[in-house]
Scaffold this motif. Structure first.
Motif, short mmCIF file in Angstrom:
data_model
loop_
_atom_site.label_atom_id
_atom_site.label_comp_id
_atom_site.label_asym_id
_atom_site.label_seq_id
_atom_site.Cartn_x
_atom_site.Cartn_y
_atom_site.Cartn_z
N ARG A 94 -41.83 -25.63 22.07
CA ARG A 94 -41.08 -25.32 20.85
C ARG A 94 -39.98 -24.28 21.05
N PRO A 95 -40.27 -23.13 21.68
CA PRO A 95 -39.18 -22.15 21.86
C PRO A 95 -38.02 -22.70 22.68
N TRP A 96 -38.33 -23.49 23.70
CA TRP A 96 -37.28 -24.04 24.54
C TRP A 96 -36.46 -25.08 23.79
N LEU A 97 -37.12 -25.85 22.95
CA LEU A 97 -36.40 -26.81 22.14
C LEU A 97 -35.50 -26.11 21.14
N ALA A 98 -36.00 -25.02 20.56
CA ALA A 98 -35.20 -24.23 19.63
C ALA A 98 -33.97 -23.65 20.33
N VAL A 99 -34.17 -23.14 21.56
CA VAL A 99 -33.05 -22.60 22.33
C VAL A 99 -32.03 -23.70 22.64
N GLY A 100 -32.52 -24.89 22.98
CA GLY A 100 -31.61 -26.00 23.26
C GLY A 100 -30.75 -26.36 22.06
N LEU A 101 -31.37 -26.40 20.89
CA LEU A 101 -30.61 -26.70 19.67
C LEU A 101 -29.61 -25.59 19.38
N LEU A 102 -30.02 -24.34 19.61
CA LEU A 102 -29.11 -23.22 19.38
C LEU A 102 -27.92 -23.27 20.32
N VAL A 103 -28.15 -23.64 21.59
CA VAL A 103 -27.06 -23.77 22.56
C VAL A 103 -26.08 -24.86 22.11
N LEU A 104 -26.60 -25.98 21.65
CA LEU A 104 -25.74 -27.06 21.16
C LEU A 104 -24.90 -26.58 19.97
N LEU A 105 -25.55 -25.85 19.06
CA LEU A 105 -24.84 -25.35 17.89
C LEU A 105 -23.73 -24.39 18.29
N ILE A 106 -24.05 -23.46 19.18
CA ILE A 106 -23.04 -22.49 19.63
C ILE A 106 -21.89 -23.20 20.35
N ASP A 108 -20.80 -26.27 19.81
CA ASP A 108 -19.98 -26.93 18.81
C ASP A 108 -19.09 -25.94 18.06
N LEU A 109 -19.66 -24.77 17.75
CA LEU A 109 -18.89 -23.77 17.02
C LEU A 109 -17.81 -23.15 17.90
N ALA A 110 -18.15 -22.86 19.16
CA ALA A 110 -17.20 -22.21 20.06
C ALA A 110 -15.98 -23.07 20.34
N LEU A 111 -16.18 -24.37 20.41
CA LEU A 111 -15.07 -25.27 20.68
C LEU A 111 -14.37 -25.75 19.41
N LEU A 113 -15.58 -27.58 17.14
CA LEU A 113 -15.99 -28.94 16.78
C LEU A 113 -16.78 -28.97 15.47
N ALA A 114 -17.33 -27.82 15.09
CA ALA A 114 -18.13 -27.72 13.86
C ALA A 114 -17.61 -26.56 13.04
N PRO A 115 -17.63 -26.68 11.72
CA PRO A 115 -17.16 -25.60 10.86
C PRO A 115 -18.15 -24.44 10.80
N LEU A 116 -17.68 -23.29 10.38
CA LEU A 116 -18.53 -22.11 10.31
C LEU A 116 -19.67 -22.29 9.32
N TRP A 117 -19.45 -23.10 8.27
CA TRP A 117 -20.52 -23.27 7.28
C TRP A 117 -21.75 -23.92 7.92
N LEU A 118 -21.52 -24.73 8.95
CA LEU A 118 -22.65 -25.37 9.62
C LEU A 118 -23.49 -24.32 10.36
N GLY A 119 -22.81 -23.40 11.04
CA GLY A 119 -23.53 -22.34 11.72
C GLY A 119 -24.26 -21.42 10.75
N ALA A 120 -23.58 -21.12 9.63
CA ALA A 120 -24.21 -20.28 8.61
C ALA A 120 -25.43 -20.96 8.01
N GLY A 121 -25.34 -22.28 7.88
CA GLY A 121 -26.47 -23.03 7.33
C GLY A 121 -27.68 -22.98 8.24
N TYR A 122 -27.46 -23.21 9.53
CA TYR A 122 -28.57 -23.14 10.49
C TYR A 122 -29.17 -21.74 10.55
N LEU A 123 -28.31 -20.72 10.46
CA LEU A 123 -28.79 -19.34 10.51
C LEU A 123 -29.59 -18.98 9.26
N GLY A 124 -29.00 -19.20 8.11
CA GLY A 124 -29.65 -18.80 6.86
C GLY A 124 -30.92 -19.56 6.57
#
Length: 216
Positions: A94-106, A108-111, A113-124
């Motif tokens: 589970r922790p490794w899968l969570a880290v993998g999803l977080l890496v994908l999210l970061i 997408d945001l860094a490039l 490819l995804a809007p900031l609201w998507l990152g805020a949604g995953y965080l909140g």
């Protein structure tokens, strides 16, 4: 003093629970304090035990014996009677899968490819999911009204999956229920496809907004 009571709460993953005696007093009990038996303790079991206290002065059951339980041979006890330590040491993805999803999210945001609201949604909502699992774990230990599994899955589906995976691993909550775990893996896979699809340009974040308008 020797007492008797009913096992009203049991965490089989971590090997502890609570006994309630006839006066309503709750006693913490660990698997190591229960006489060797061929099967695992179950909620509803009737036990005889010595009343004691832990280092903080809280009620604790020692030298407990489950009524009607068959004693287990030493070899069986080694393989089945004391699994909490083994469970704590076994690999948890589970922790490794969570880290993998977080890496994908970061990614997408860094490039961009995804809007900031998507990152805020995953965080909140991830923080919300983590808090709900922690709360439900507390409710389970204190024999209170529980948060429904449908609610937990719904929050994980709605961007809370990273926090949900971390909470399940941190609190060892819902990890022993195959059906719940299977649905969690499916949700994690769905989010991985979603974030991965954004990363390779096959999915646009606005697709989700357009989909939500169909239900709005």
């Amino acid at each position: 003093m020797r007492k008797s009571g009913q096992l009203v709460d049991w965490n089989d993953d971590r090997g502890f629970g609570f006994i309630r005696d006839a006066e309503g007093e709750r006693y913490f009990v660990h698997i190591k304090s229960i006489s060797r038996i061929a099967t695992r303790p179950l909620i509803g079991d009737q036990l005889d035990f010595d009343a004691g206290v832990d280092a903080q002065g809280r009620p604790r059951a020692i030298n407990a014996r489950i009524r009607g339980a068959n004693p287990a041979p030493t070899r069986a006890v080694r393989s089945r009677g004391l699994p909490p330590v083994a469970n704590e040491q076994r690999f948890d993805p589970r922790p490794w899968l969570a880290v993998g999803l977080l890496v994908l999210l970061i990614y997408d945001l860094a490039l961009g490819l995804a809007p900031l609201w998507l990152g805020a949604g995953y965080l909140g909502i991830g923080v919300l999911s983590f808090g709900l699992y922690a709360t439900d774990k507390h409710y389970a230990r204190t024999n209170q009204w529980r948060i429904s599994e449908t609610m937990l899955h719904s929050i994980d589906l709605g961007f809370g999956i990273i926090g949900g995976l971390l909470a399940q691993s941190r609190f060892r909550h819902k990890t022993a229920k195959p059906g719940f775990a299977l649905f969690t893996w499916c949700l994690a896979g769905l989010h991985a496809l979603w974030l991965g699809g954004i990363a390779i340009g096959r999915i646009a974040p606005d697709d989700l907004a357009n989909l939500l308008t169909l239900f709005g």
